[in-house]
Design a protein around this motif. Structure first.
Motif, mmCIF file in Angstrom:
data_model
loop_
_atom_site.group_PDB
_atom_site.id
_atom_site.type_symbol
_atom_site.label_atom_id
_atom_site.label_comp_id
_atom_site.label_asym_id
_atom_site.label_seq_id
_atom_site.Cartn_x
_atom_site.Cartn_y
_atom_site.Cartn_z
ATOM 1 N N ALA A 4 8.333 99.102 -35.920
ATOM 2 C CA ALA A 4 7.881 100.691 -36.125
ATOM 3 C C ALA A 4 6.510 100.443 -37.039
ATOM 4 C CB ALA A 4 8.791 101.428 -36.615
ATOM 5 N N ILE A 5 5.783 101.325 -36.732
ATOM 6 C CA ILE A 5 4.403 101.557 -37.533
ATOM 7 C C ILE A 5 4.618 102.841 -38.637
ATOM 8 C CG2 ILE A 5 1.861 102.084 -37.440
ATOM 9 C CD1 ILE A 5 1.898 100.871 -34.686
ATOM 10 N N LYS A 6 4.400 102.307 -39.748
ATOM 11 C CA LYS A 6 4.626 103.337 -40.645
ATOM 12 C C LYS A 6 3.473 103.273 -41.462
ATOM 13 C CE LYS A 6 9.587 103.051 -41.466
ATOM 14 N NZ LYS A 6 10.676 102.533 -42.467
ATOM 15 N N PHE A 7 2.733 104.870 -41.635
ATOM 16 C CA PHE A 7 1.592 104.926 -42.432
ATOM 17 C C PHE A 7 1.942 105.259 -43.734
ATOM 18 C CE2 PHE A 7 0.557 105.132 -37.854
ATOM 19 C CZ PHE A 7 -0.682 104.260 -37.751
ATOM 20 N N LYS A 8 1.390 104.554 -44.775
ATOM 21 C CA LYS A 8 1.941 104.941 -46.135
ATOM 22 C C LYS A 8 0.577 104.961 -46.844
ATOM 23 C CE LYS A 8 6.555 102.853 -46.068
ATOM 24 N NZ LYS A 8 7.362 102.153 -46.789
ATOM 25 N N GLY A 9 0.510 105.517 -47.985
ATOM 26 C CA GLY A 9 -0.560 105.797 -49.182
ATOM 27 C C GLY A 9 -0.428 104.588 -50.087
ATOM 28 N N GLU A 10 0.468 103.806 -49.826
ATOM 29 C CA GLU A 10 0.684 102.509 -50.850
ATOM 30 C C GLU A 10 -0.341 101.349 -50.572
ATOM 31 O OE1 GLU A 10 4.635 101.580 -50.330
ATOM 32 O OE2 GLU A 10 5.394 103.770 -50.852
ATOM 33 N N LYS A 11 -0.480 100.705 -51.705
ATOM 34 C CA LYS A 11 -1.323 99.631 -51.664
ATOM 35 C C LYS A 11 -0.609 98.443 -51.169
ATOM 36 C CE LYS A 11 -4.999 97.461 -53.849
ATOM 37 N NZ LYS A 11 -6.067 97.417 -53.009
ATOM 38 N N PHE A 12 -1.257 97.631 -50.394
ATOM 39 C CA PHE A 12 -0.549 96.379 -49.778
ATOM 40 C C PHE A 12 -0.152 95.151 -50.679
ATOM 41 C CE2 PHE A 12 -0.992 92.083 -48.273
ATOM 42 C CZ PHE A 12 -0.169 92.173 -47.011
ATOM 43 N N VAL A 13 1.066 95.015 -50.546
ATOM 44 C CA VAL A 13 1.825 93.882 -51.486
ATOM 45 C C VAL A 13 1.955 92.823 -50.572
ATOM 46 C CG1 VAL A 13 3.757 93.357 -53.076
ATOM 47 C CG2 VAL A 13 2.833 95.818 -53.026
ATOM 48 N N ALA A 14 1.582 91.700 -50.887
ATOM 49 C CA ALA A 14 1.778 90.367 -49.878
ATOM 50 C C ALA A 14 3.224 89.729 -50.048
ATOM 51 C CB ALA A 14 0.732 89.175 -50.139
#
Length: 99
Positions: A4-14
């Protein structure tokens, strides 16, 4: 497998096994990538060895034998971004799981 694709306003955390490949780009187009799996009758070669011509082809390709069973499955997505880059996020070859 399901995603599922979720669009979030969060910063990417590897995380382990993940990699940031693009940041802050508008997605202009999302396409579903499909493949056709086909399953043929197994043939016995020896006591413990069987052969099968099962595999995968383009969903638009016709099968050669009437006895083959076919299904079409979604295998990923293709993303086209505003910077003109295209990302193929899909399973390219998974024959070994279908034989």
């Amino acid at each position: 497998m399901k995603t599922a694709i979720k669009f979030k306003g969060e910063k990417f955390v590897a995380q382990e096994g993940s990699e940031l490949i693009v940041e802050n780009q508008k997605i202009e187009k999302i396409e579903i990538a499909r493949t056709k799996l086909y399953f043929a009758q197994h043939t016995k070669i020896s006591k413990n060895l069987w052969n099968s011509e099962s595999g995968q082809v383009s969903p638009t390709q016709n099968l050669l034998k009437k006895s083959e069973i076919e299904i079409t499955v979604d295998v990923g997505v293709i993303l086209k971004l505003e910077n003109r880059k295209i990302y193929n996020l899909l399973i390219i070859d998974n024959d070994d799981d279908f034989n």
